[in-house]
Design an enzyme around this catalytic site. Structure first.
Site, short mmCIF file in Angstrom:
data_model
loop_
_atom_site.label_atom_id
_atom_site.label_comp_id
_atom_site.label_asym_id
_atom_site.label_seq_id
_atom_site.Cartn_x
_atom_site.Cartn_y
_atom_site.Cartn_z
N HIS A 39 0.82 -1.21 0.00
CA HIS A 39 0.00 0.00 0.00
C HIS A 39 0.85 1.26 0.00
CE1 HIS A 39 -2.09 3.39 1.94
NE2 HIS A 39 -3.10 2.98 1.22
N CYS A 40 1.97 1.24 0.69
CA CYS A 40 2.68 2.48 0.99
C CYS A 40 3.42 3.09 -0.20
CB CYS A 40 3.65 2.25 2.14
SG CYS A 40 2.82 1.89 3.71
N ILE A 41 4.42 2.39 -0.71
CA ILE A 41 5.34 3.01 -1.67
C ILE A 41 4.66 3.37 -3.00
CG2 ILE A 41 7.59 2.85 -2.80
CD1 ILE A 41 7.65 2.91 0.26
#
Length: 441
Positions: A279-281
């Site tokens: 989800h983050c990068i």
């Protein structure tokens, strides 16, 4: 801050400090569930909320759907009677503190989708009692807590900072990380008012066993989270682009990184790979990109990093095609064994995994694929369901190439080394491959 407000915040702080407060967690995924575990360990009564009935049933039966969260932890929580998983959101009326840990994806156009945050906030507004604490943990753009969450709660008659306290604290969960967890990772928190910040600080200091870092506003905390992951996105893009340059110059990128890492200051090692996932990068920098655009700022560096990372699956497939040609084989219709679907090793999360894009390109080339991933039984590629296989000698012997996209620790790499006719390793797997046709990214 009035005397009455001070009295209310102190009463809630005392209830939290003495662990008589009931904690609610909305969203029992990779962020919410580990935090629920930690809060139960700290002695709190916890109610976990999720709309997914399958998740609720698994938890009620003592099962874990998160690879690095052992089922024994879930069973212990259920047995203690301190944890109740439910999809009955009316039970929010029983909680004193509620954490919002819902997904924050982007739309097809790359704009923020905070519909889950809005839905959760409306639900909280309907049920939560006065003198409670609401903390948003979902990654989002600066201004969400003050411009979206606060007005919704106020529409339900609450006065933020007076009879309801509101703060933002970005999640810092790193799936699969054996060194850092919820309990020992410092927490940043920003409150709407001084009272909101103080109550939130007391809450986190009671739950975790490391520093709580207060900041001046929720906006600062929201921006801080985007900085964390955009920093990683840009540095990963740098080494990914450098890996492409090194390939053309016949230089080992991994040796270059290792040599640079000997410098004791001013350098932090990042490693190349087939792209970025989770989800983050891939997602969070788009929130920052969008936020900049709303204020007339073009974040060209973020855009450039996105393009580099997005180019890696194609770069990987082209490299594989070149290595096959060295053996007088064509990529089209080749038998390829793919090791790894998840975006990082030893977890069962394939969200935004670059492996999915590599697999799709191989399918577009009519390759015959065998997918090996001990953490995934099935996955979807462009809405088609794909089943993974077990690693066997026969599968490796029949393959034209083995492509390592995720370096899971429990893969039998010695079998691959001994039996594969060609190995292309995009992760510099920690194994001394002796295969004469072994190539690194």
């Amino acid at each position: 801050m009035t005397i009455e407000t001070t009295s209310l915040s102190k009463a809630l702080s005392k209830k939290i400090h003495t662990k008589k407060a009931t904690i609610g967690v909305i969203g029992l995924g990779y962020v919410g569930l580990p935090f629920a575990v930690e809060m139960v360990r700290s002695g709190f009564q916890v109610i976990g909320f999720d709309k997914n009935q399958d998740k609720i049933m698994q938890l009620q039966n003592g099962h874990s759907y998160i690879a690095d969260l052992p089922k024994e932890n879930i069973q212990q929580m259920i047995k203690s009677n301190q944890f109740e998983p439910t999809n009955d959101f009316s039970k929010l009326s029983q909680v004193d503190v509620v954490m919002i840990c819902v997904p924050t994806p982007t739309s097809a156009e790359g704009t923020p989708d905070i519909s889950y945050i809005k839905e959760a906030t409306h639900t909280i507004g309907q049920y939560i009692k006065t003198n409670g604490l609401v903390i948003l943990e979902s990654t989002t753009y600066p201004g969400t807590t003050e411009e979206i969450v606060q007005p919704i709660l106020e529409d339900y008659g609450f006065a933020i900072g007076q009879n309801l306290f509101l703060a933002y604290s970005p999640e810092r969960v790193d799936p699969g990380n054996i060194n850092f967890s919820v309990s020992n990772t410092p927490k940043v928190v920003g409150g709407i008012t001084a009272a909101c910040l103080e109550v939130s600080k007391v809450f986190y200091e009671t739950v975790i066993h490391t520093n709580v870092c207060p900041v001046s506003s929720p906006r600062v905390a929201e921006m801080e989270k985007l900085l964390e992951n955009t920093f990683r996105q840009i540095n990963i893009a740098l080494v990914n682009e450098l890996s492409q340059i090194c390939y053309k110059m016949d230089i080992d990128i991994w040796e270059v990184i290792h040599a640079a890492s000997t410098k004791p200051y001013g350098f932090m090692p990042f490693t190349p790979g087939p792209g970025v996932g989770g989800h983050c990068i891939p997602v969070d920098p788009k929130y920052l990109l969008w936020a900049g655009q709303q204020h007339g700022i073009s974040a060209t560096l973020i855009e450039a990093a996105d393009k580099v990372n997005d180019s890696m699956p194609h770069f990987v497939v082209n490299r594989l095609e070149n290595y096959l040609r060295l053996q007088r084989k064509e990529l089209c219709k080749a038998n390829i064994v793919v090791i790894g679907v998840t975006y990082k090793p030893n977890i069962n999360d394939s969200r935004e995994s670059p492996a999915l894009r590599v697999i799709q390109q191989l399918l577009d080339n009519q390759c015959q694929l065998k997918i090996i991933d001990p953490f995934i039984e099935t996955f979807s590629v462009e809405q088609a369901l794909v089943k993974t296989d077990l690693l066997t000698v026969e599968i490796i012997q029949q393959a034209d190439a083995v492509l390592i996209l995720t370096n899971h620790s429990d893969i039998d790499y010695s079998l691959i080394d001994q039996q594969a006719s060609l190995i292309f390793d995009t992760r510099n797997t920690h194994f001394l491959f002796k295969n004469k046709n072994y190539y690194k990214l």
